[in-house]
Design a protein around this motif. Structure first.
Motif, short mmCIF file in Angstrom:
data_model
loop_
_atom_site.label_atom_id
_atom_site.label_comp_id
_atom_site.label_asym_id
_atom_site.label_seq_id
_atom_site.Cartn_x
_atom_site.Cartn_y
_atom_site.Cartn_z
N ASN A 258 7.83 13.88 67.89
CA ASN A 258 8.42 15.11 68.41
C ASN A 258 9.84 14.89 68.89
OD1 ASN A 258 6.27 16.81 67.87
ND2 ASN A 258 5.23 16.25 69.78
N ARG B 274 11.97 14.95 65.85
CA ARG B 274 12.11 16.33 65.40
C ARG B 274 13.16 17.05 66.25
NH1 ARG B 274 6.80 17.64 65.49
NH2 ARG B 274 6.50 16.86 63.37
N GLU B 275 13.09 16.84 67.55
CA GLU B 275 14.02 17.46 68.49
C GLU B 275 15.45 16.97 68.21
OE1 GLU B 275 13.72 19.76 70.73
OE2 GLU B 275 15.65 19.50 71.75
N LYS C 274 16.83 18.69 65.08
CA LYS C 274 16.38 20.08 64.93
C LYS C 274 17.44 21.00 64.30
CE LYS C 274 17.13 21.92 69.68
NZ LYS C 274 18.24 21.09 70.08
N ASP D 49 6.87 15.64 55.39
CA ASP D 49 7.14 15.88 56.81
C ASP D 49 7.26 14.53 57.54
OD1 ASP D 49 4.56 14.93 56.85
OD2 ASP D 49 3.65 16.87 57.23
N LEU D 50 7.48 14.60 58.82
CA LEU D 50 7.70 13.37 59.58
C LEU D 50 6.46 12.48 59.62
CD1 LEU D 50 9.98 14.49 62.55
CD2 LEU D 50 10.44 12.65 60.92
#
Ligand SMILES: [Zn+2]
Length: 258
Positions: free
Chosen positions: A29, A32-33, A36, A74-75
């Protein structure tokens, strides 16, 4: 690694420790942040064992290769690739690409490494290179590079509006996310790097000019020193000490201190 010296508690991670980190602790996360507002697809990259000489035996031939991770959904997929390679280092590509792979721009980043500073004990980078200790660093150099990062951050604050600091595992990175800077030409980046050096900052020209487009991925593990690559704000940087700060120490070291 016998020729290397590192600050107390820092050491290369084993393959098993890399596996544990990316299975249990890797902050997806956070990644991702961090990315972003990125436009287009991010290209990731790994180096398995160039500096540590620690690599899964099946990847012996590619231990020093920069392996790009471009095919993923995706991650979580990216994490699976990382678990396949168990690399010493994970990076992302600062270039922005369109769907045909043309380069549209690049994130500006500045790399500050402890070994570039002249240490009262270990001398200059040239001295260290002569002893084949170019990647070694000590606590004094770490503190010096931290002060240098704070000074540079303050200098850049008058030029840019969206700047972030990352503890890179050895030194620090400053990332500039201002929209217009992504469009800077190579010449402009090089000029900027030279200006900063003229002001006395010991920065890596290769990274700032964009010749080296990869930068260490925040929240990944720096496998040479066993530290987490950690974004920091200006205030927390002042008190930050990577030798003992909980925020950058992976759990596997807390379980079995060296
Ligand atoms: Zn030193």
């Amino acid at each position: 690694m016998s020729n290397y010296y590192l600050p107390k508690g820092m050491r290369p991670s084993t393959l098993e420790e890399r596996r544990i980190f990316y299975t249990e602790e890797f902050n997806i996360n956070g990644v991702r942040e961090w990315l972003k507002d990125w436009s287009g697809k991010v290209v990731y990259a790994v180096i398995i064992g160039r500096h540590t000489g620690i690599y899964p035996p099946e990847y012996a031939e590619d231990k020093s290769t920069t392996i790009l991770i471009e095919n993923y959904r995706d991650l979580e997929d990216v994490r699976q690739w990382i678990l396949e390679f168990l690399p010493e280092s994970v990076y992302y590509d600062r270039n922005i690409y369109d769907e045909h792979g043309n380069i549209l721009g690049q994130e500006l980043a500045i790399d500050l490494d402890p070994e570039n500073l002249t240490c009262p004990i270990h001398g200059s980078l040239e001295d260290k290179m002569r002893r084949h200790q170019g990647l070694s660093f000590c606590e004094i150099e770490l503190n010096m590079v931290k002060d240098e990062t704070i000074r540079l951050y303050d200098e850049l604050s008058s030029m840019f509006s969206n700047i972030k600091i990352v503890y890179s595992g050895r030194g620090f990175h400053i990332h500039v996310f201002d929209k217009d800077v992504f469009g800077w030409s190579k010449e402009k980046r090089l000029k900027f790097a030279k200006e900063m050096k003229k002001k006395g900052f010991k920065i890596d020209e290769w990274v700032t000019s964009g010749s080296m487009r990869l930068i260490r991925l925040p929240h990944s593990l720096h496998g040479m020193v066993s530290r987490i690559v950690t974004p920091l704000d200006r205030r927390s940087l002042e008190k930050f000490n990577p030798i003992e700060d909980e925020i950058c120490i992976p759990r596997f070291l807390k379980r079995s201190p060296t």
